[in-house]
Scaffold this motif. Structure first.
Motif, short mmCIF file in Angstrom:
data_model
loop_
_atom_site.label_atom_id
_atom_site.label_comp_id
_atom_site.label_asym_id
_atom_site.label_seq_id
_atom_site.Cartn_x
_atom_site.Cartn_y
_atom_site.Cartn_z
N PHE A 124 12.92 -38.89 2.77
CA PHE A 124 12.13 -37.97 3.59
C PHE A 124 11.84 -38.63 4.94
CE2 PHE A 124 9.28 -40.52 1.03
CZ PHE A 124 8.33 -40.96 1.93
N ASP A 125 11.41 -37.80 5.87
CA ASP A 125 11.01 -38.28 7.19
C ASP A 125 9.65 -38.96 7.05
OD1 ASP A 125 10.45 -38.76 9.79
OD2 ASP A 125 10.54 -36.68 10.46
N ASN A 126 9.59 -40.24 7.38
CA ASN A 126 8.36 -41.00 7.14
C ASN A 126 7.36 -40.93 8.28
OD1 ASN A 126 9.85 -42.45 8.94
ND2 ASN A 126 9.57 -44.44 7.96
N SER A 127 7.60 -40.09 9.26
CA SER A 127 6.64 -39.96 10.35
C SER A 127 5.51 -39.02 9.93
CB SER A 127 7.33 -39.42 11.60
OG SER A 127 7.92 -38.16 11.34
N ASN A 144 2.51 -33.15 13.34
CA ASN A 144 1.74 -32.33 14.29
C ASN A 144 2.09 -30.86 14.19
OD1 ASN A 144 0.44 -34.58 15.27
ND2 ASN A 144 2.01 -34.99 16.81
N ASP A 145 3.36 -30.56 13.92
CA ASP A 145 3.79 -29.17 13.96
C ASP A 145 4.30 -28.64 12.62
OD1 ASP A 145 5.90 -30.86 13.88
OD2 ASP A 145 7.16 -29.72 15.28
N LEU A 146 4.34 -29.48 11.58
CA LEU A 146 4.98 -29.05 10.34
C LEU A 146 4.35 -29.74 9.13
CD1 LEU A 146 7.38 -27.23 9.41
CD2 LEU A 146 8.79 -29.29 9.38
N ILE A 147 4.21 -28.98 8.04
CA ILE A 147 3.79 -29.49 6.74
C ILE A 147 4.98 -29.33 5.79
CG2 ILE A 147 2.20 -29.26 4.80
CD1 ILE A 147 0.20 -27.99 6.71
N THR A 148 5.43 -30.43 5.22
CA THR A 148 6.57 -30.40 4.31
C THR A 148 6.15 -30.95 2.95
OG1 THR A 148 8.03 -30.82 6.19
CG2 THR A 148 8.99 -31.02 3.98
N ILE A 149 6.50 -30.22 1.90
CA ILE A 149 6.16 -30.62 0.53
C ILE A 149 7.47 -30.89 -0.22
CG2 ILE A 149 5.04 -29.93 -1.63
CD1 ILE A 149 3.19 -28.17 0.04
N TYR A 150 7.61 -32.11 -0.73
CA TYR A 150 8.82 -32.54 -1.45
C TYR A 150 8.49 -32.66 -2.94
CZ TYR A 150 10.33 -34.01 3.24
OH TYR A 150 10.65 -34.06 4.57
N PRO A 151 8.91 -31.73 -3.76
CA PRO A 151 8.70 -31.90 -5.21
C PRO A 151 9.64 -32.97 -5.77
CG PRO A 151 9.05 -29.57 -4.60
CD PRO A 151 9.46 -30.41 -3.43
N LEU A 152 9.17 -33.71 -6.76
CA LEU A 152 9.98 -34.74 -7.40
C LEU A 152 10.57 -34.28 -8.73
CD1 LEU A 152 7.73 -37.87 -6.73
CD2 LEU A 152 9.66 -37.01 -5.40
N ILE A 158 9.20 -27.20 0.42
CA ILE A 158 8.49 -26.12 1.11
C ILE A 158 8.05 -26.64 2.47
CG2 ILE A 158 6.45 -24.63 1.06
CD1 ILE A 158 6.54 -24.73 -1.95
N SER A 159 8.26 -25.82 3.48
CA SER A 159 7.86 -26.18 4.85
C SER A 159 6.95 -25.10 5.40
CB SER A 159 9.08 -26.35 5.76
OG SER A 159 9.91 -27.40 5.30
N LEU A 160 5.84 -25.53 6.04
CA LEU A 160 4.88 -24.62 6.66
C LEU A 160 4.55 -25.12 8.06
CD1 LEU A 160 2.35 -24.22 3.68
CD2 LEU A 160 4.07 -22.57 4.38
N LYS A 161 4.20 -24.18 8.91
CA LYS A 161 3.76 -24.56 10.25
C LYS A 161 2.38 -25.18 10.18
CE LYS A 161 6.40 -21.16 12.92
NZ LYS A 161 6.30 -20.05 13.90
N ASN A 162 2.22 -26.28 10.86
CA ASN A 162 0.94 -26.99 10.88
C ASN A 162 0.08 -26.46 12.03
OD1 ASN A 162 -1.14 -28.73 10.42
ND2 ASN A 162 -0.08 -30.56 11.16
N SER A 163 -0.21 -25.18 11.94
CA SER A 163 -1.07 -24.57 12.96
C SER A 163 -1.69 -23.33 12.34
CB SER A 163 -0.26 -24.21 14.21
OG SER A 163 -1.09 -23.57 15.16
N MET A 164 -3.01 -23.34 12.18
CA MET A 164 -3.73 -22.24 11.57
C MET A 164 -4.87 -21.81 12.47
SD MET A 164 -3.54 -24.24 8.09
CE MET A 164 -3.18 -25.62 9.16
N SER A 165 -5.08 -20.51 12.49
CA SER A 165 -6.17 -19.97 13.31
C SER A 165 -7.37 -19.74 12.39
CB SER A 165 -5.74 -18.66 13.97
OG SER A 165 -6.81 -18.08 14.69
N VAL A 166 -8.42 -20.51 12.63
CA VAL A 166 -9.65 -20.40 11.86
C VAL A 166 -10.80 -20.15 12.82
CG1 VAL A 166 -11.18 -21.53 10.22
CG2 VAL A 166 -8.72 -21.98 10.13
N ASP A 167 -11.43 -19.00 12.64
CA ASP A 167 -12.52 -18.61 13.53
C ASP A 167 -12.08 -18.64 14.99
OD1 ASP A 167 -14.12 -18.37 11.30
OD2 ASP A 167 -14.88 -20.43 11.46
N ASN A 168 -10.86 -18.07 15.20
CA ASN A 168 -10.27 -17.97 16.53
C ASN A 168 -10.01 -19.33 17.17
OD1 ASN A 168 -10.37 -15.14 16.43
ND2 ASN A 168 -12.50 -15.13 17.17
N GLU A 169 -9.92 -20.38 16.34
CA GLU A 169 -9.61 -21.71 16.83
C GLU A 169 -8.36 -22.22 16.11
OE1 GLU A 169 -12.74 -24.51 16.70
OE2 GLU A 169 -14.22 -23.18 17.64
#
Length: 778
Positions: A124-127, A144-152, A158-169
């Motif tokens: 996996f990418d270790n950064s 900064n921009d991505l969440i990656t989950i590696y099952p063993l 699974i890859s998700l964008k690391n950016s969520m809008s919470v309370d308009n932030e």
């Protein structure tokens, strides 16, 4: 920090939940573990009653079948058969250097290594932020921009964008945990805020951790644990919250919350046990220092259920007054032998403590201390219920098994062996290695995940007691079960051939093997999967007894069975002097058979055939008669056939033993065939007259009679078979049926005896030329 804050814990339970339902309902994991314990827990632990029964069985065997009195002209040397138990420790821990004088083979340290790592199972990418989710066996990488989950476990990543809008932030993830069925993910975005994303609908809901009830401690989320697919456990520095996802606007329904100060926490997903460690209480530490006593710290354990949490007893831990600290990386919570277990590594006093329970109804009521035999930093891994302690200073590892009463390692300090195709990609004992609570190792620098495995083929296990050694290998589970099965067979065979093992010890080993086999059979009969070594009686016969007999008889035809089962450097070669005789092998096989009979277990005929081979090798035919007379050698068609062959050449009286056994088995066809082969035609006919049926076709009988060229025998056989025709088909009289194909023999009889007897007298049913009633053997 005030003492009131430390001792003050507040439990809040949602009034909407039904208390009775909470106490009655168990999680799926609890049910699975309880079912597994009911089916397999007795594989490892022998009660005092079982041990007494074993001793009684062995005493009865020795009384019924003593060592002396086996031979007809030769006494057995009991000194050579039985050696008194030496007063030695069961475990040999003086293993800094290994004794290589017992083998002439050359080998390296890698040949002796038990632990090994191979090629990476995941790259996996270790950064970014890398963490391991022990609950779901997944690796989470957050950039900064991505969440990656590696099952063993082979599932797709699974890859998700690391950016969520919470309370308009816009928020970025600090931690993320996926639920078991991959339908929801909980993401920590601040120290007190969690975002739950529904993977099926994409809905995003935010949840805040409970506010602190303590003045001196602020709230910070430590961990998130999914208990079920819709139940989550939120752990912060000031509270433990058990909540359930709801389809309403309110994302979570709090079922129970406990306010307590937490330094760090551990979670065992297999038993749903939560372990909480509070921070050091400085005011209490000062009191302990004044009294000159060690500081008494404690762990708090919780049993987490789908709708409630049950507080368990506190677990005391004594720390040094000079340096009273307890670090998260020194505490491990896992399951060993289906029991939740805590391991606490005490670096200062060079030992680790183990907290466990004796029964499934209690928790952490037992404690033991194990010596580390070294200084430095340590890490811990768990493989197949074994505890592996890694020393980062010496780059060596030791293996412990708390099943044994001796608080010592079961292996010498040996390095981990690299079995990768390209060894350069593996940096053994790297400072960037993270040893997970199971057998995974994460290399954060190279972005690799390795699997730590055991290779017991070297047999470098510091267990001298043969019973404990056998029990150790019987307790291994998949994927080490097949290797352990071969090692067990290999070692017992070598003990018989070269070590002059005493008979009482060998009887105990056979008892263990047969009890283990019976338990495995019971588990399989209930439809459950078996993960332990399964050693059948046929395995014992083929890999142990046949090999020993081949060495004794120097039978080149059995050379294929003389191959070494394992590739251990300690395996003996064919040139080693034997410590077993054919007479001792006879005793060993008899004891194995008696032990199976004492347990009401079936003994296959191959063992009885093997006994016959040994008896013939020893020319001990008197004992052969005794074993058959007293039913030690059971009746079977293969045994009777073998006795028949012995009677034809080696030992003529065995022919009658074969006939008698066939009569007990009611194998009349085989008896008649044996009579016909030796020319005892009238005995075969009398047997058929007695039972009123043909066991051999009449044409076959006439064929044998004609070959004997005896006219009187032909006359008696002809008249007796005509009487048998009347018994089998009275509607046709005494005549032979067309399908009997006896027309030629009718004509032959007419030709030979026409001058002595009128033809019409022969066909008369009242003819008394032959008194058939006298032919029937009563």
């Amino acid at each position: 920090m005030e003492k009131e804050d430390m001792d003050n814990t507040i439990d809040i339970i949602n009034s909407d939940s039904e208390e009775g339902e909470d106490s009655a309902q168990k999680s799926d994991i609890d049910s699975d573990i309880e079912e597994e314990e009911n089916n397999g827990n007795q594989l490892f632990h022998l009660t005092k009653k079982q041990k007494k029964q074993d001793e009684k069985i062995i005493d009865e065997i020795e009384e019924e079948f003593p060592l002396n009195g086996l031979g007809k002209n030769e006494d057995v040397d009991s000194d050579s058969l039985e050696t008194p138990n030496e007063d030695k420790s069961d475990l040999d821990i003086d293993s800094e250097t290994l004794d290589t004088e017992s083998t002439s083979k050359s080998f390296t340290v890698d040949d002796l290594s038990i632990l090994q790592v191979g090629d990476p199972i995941l790259t996996f990418d270790n950064s970014g932020i890398i963490r391991y989710d022990d609950r779901s066996k997944r690796i989470i990488r957050i950039k900064n921009d991505l969440i990656t989950i590696y099952p063993l476990n082979g599932e797709p990543k699974i890859s998700l964008k690391n950016s969520m809008s919470v309370d308009n932030e816009s928020r970025h993830a600090l931690d993320a945990v996926l639920n078991p069925n991959r339908t929801a993910i909980a993401i920590t975005v601040t120290h007190s805020l969690i975002v739950i994303i529904d993977m099926t609908t994409g809905a995003v809901k935010s949840v805040s951790a409970k506010e602190s009830k303590f003045k001196s401690v602020s709230t910070k989320i430590l961990s998130i644990v999914w208990i079920t697919n819709d139940t989550i456990l939120i752990l912060s520095t000031t509270s433990i919250e058990l909540a359930k996802m709801t389809p309403s606007t309110n994302p979570l329904n709090t079922m129970q919350v406990t306010h307590t100060i937490i330094d760090f926490c551990k979670y065992d997903a297999e038993n749903n046990i939560l372990l909480v460690s509070p921070p050091i209480n400085m005011s209490q530490l000062i009191k302990y220092r004044k009294n000159g006593k060690p500081y008494k710290h404690y762990f708090q354990a919780w049993l987490v259920k789908p709708k409630t949490m049950e507080r368990l007893d506190k677990i005391p831990v004594f720390l040094s007054n000079s340096n009273p600290q307890i670090r998260e990386k020194e505490v491990y919570l896992t399951t060993l032998y289906r029991v939740p277990t805590i391991i606490y590594i005490c670096t200062e006093i060079q030992e680790f403590k183990l907290f466990y329970s004796k029964s499934k109804h209690t928790y952490f009521d037992r404690v033991r201390a194990f010596n580390l035999y070294a200084e430095g930093e340590f890490s811990c891994s768990f493989i197949d219920n074994l505890i592996v302690i890694h020393n980062h200073h010496s780059n060596l590892s030791r293996i412990y098994d708390h099943y044994f009463r001796h608080d010592q390692p079961i292996s010498p300090p040996l390095p981990i062996k690299c079995s990768a195709k390209d060894p350069s990609i593996v940096s053994l004992y790297s400072k960037n290695w993270e040893y997970c609570s199971d057998r995974f190792i994460i290399d954060h620098e190279k972005g690799h995940v390795y699997t730590l495995s055991c290779n017991f083929s070297s047999r470098v296990i510091s267990i001298r007691n043969k019973e404990l050694r056998l029990n150790f290998f019987l307790g291994r589970t998949k994927p080490f079960d097949e290797e352990s099965r071969l090692i067990i067979l290999d070692e017992i065979r070598d003990w018989i051939l070269y070590d002059d093992i005493d008979m009482r010890t060998l009887s105990k080993l056979f008892l263990l093997l047969n009890r283990h086999c019976k338990m495995i059979d019971d588990i399989k009969s209930k439809g459950h999967q078996v993960k332990y070594p399964y050693i059948t009686p046929h395995d014992v016969y083929e890999h142990i007894f046949c090999v020993v007999f081949s060495r004794l008889s120097s039978d080149s035809s059995n050379s294929e069975k003389m191959q070494v089962v394992s590739s251990s450097p300690w395996s003996k070669g064919p040139d080693e002097p034997l410590m077993v005789s054919s007479r001792k092998l006879l005793i060993i096989v008899l004891r194995y058979i008696f032990i199976r009979l004492k347990h009401s277990m079936r003994v296959s005929h191959e063992y009885f055939l093997f006994l016959l081979e040994i008896l013939v090798l020893n020319e001990d035919f008197a004992l052969l008669h005794q074993l058959i007379q007293y039913k030690v050698i059971g009746d079977s068609l293969p045994i009777a056939t073998h006795l028949r062959r012995l009677g034809e050449g080696v030992y003529p009286p065995a022919y009658q033993l074969s006939i008698d056994m066939l009569f007990r088995l009611e194998k009349y066809v085989e008896i008649c065939e044996m009579y016909m082969e030796v020319g005892e035609v009238m005995k075969a006919i009398r047997l058929m007259l007695k039972h009123g049926k043909y066991f051999i076709a009449p044409a076959s009988i006439f064929e044998v009679v004609v070959q004997l060229q005896n006219e009187l025998l032909f006359y008696e056989a002809y008249q007796a078979l005509r009487y048998l025709n009347y018994q089998t088909h009275p509607e046709h009289g005494r005549s032979f049926l067309p399908e009997d194909k006896c027309e030629a023999y009718n004509e032959l009889f007419q030709t030979i005896f026409s001058s002595a007897v009128r033809g019409d007298d022969i066909d008369d049913e009242d003819s008394t030329l032959c008194d058939t009633s006298q032919l029937i053997d009563t």
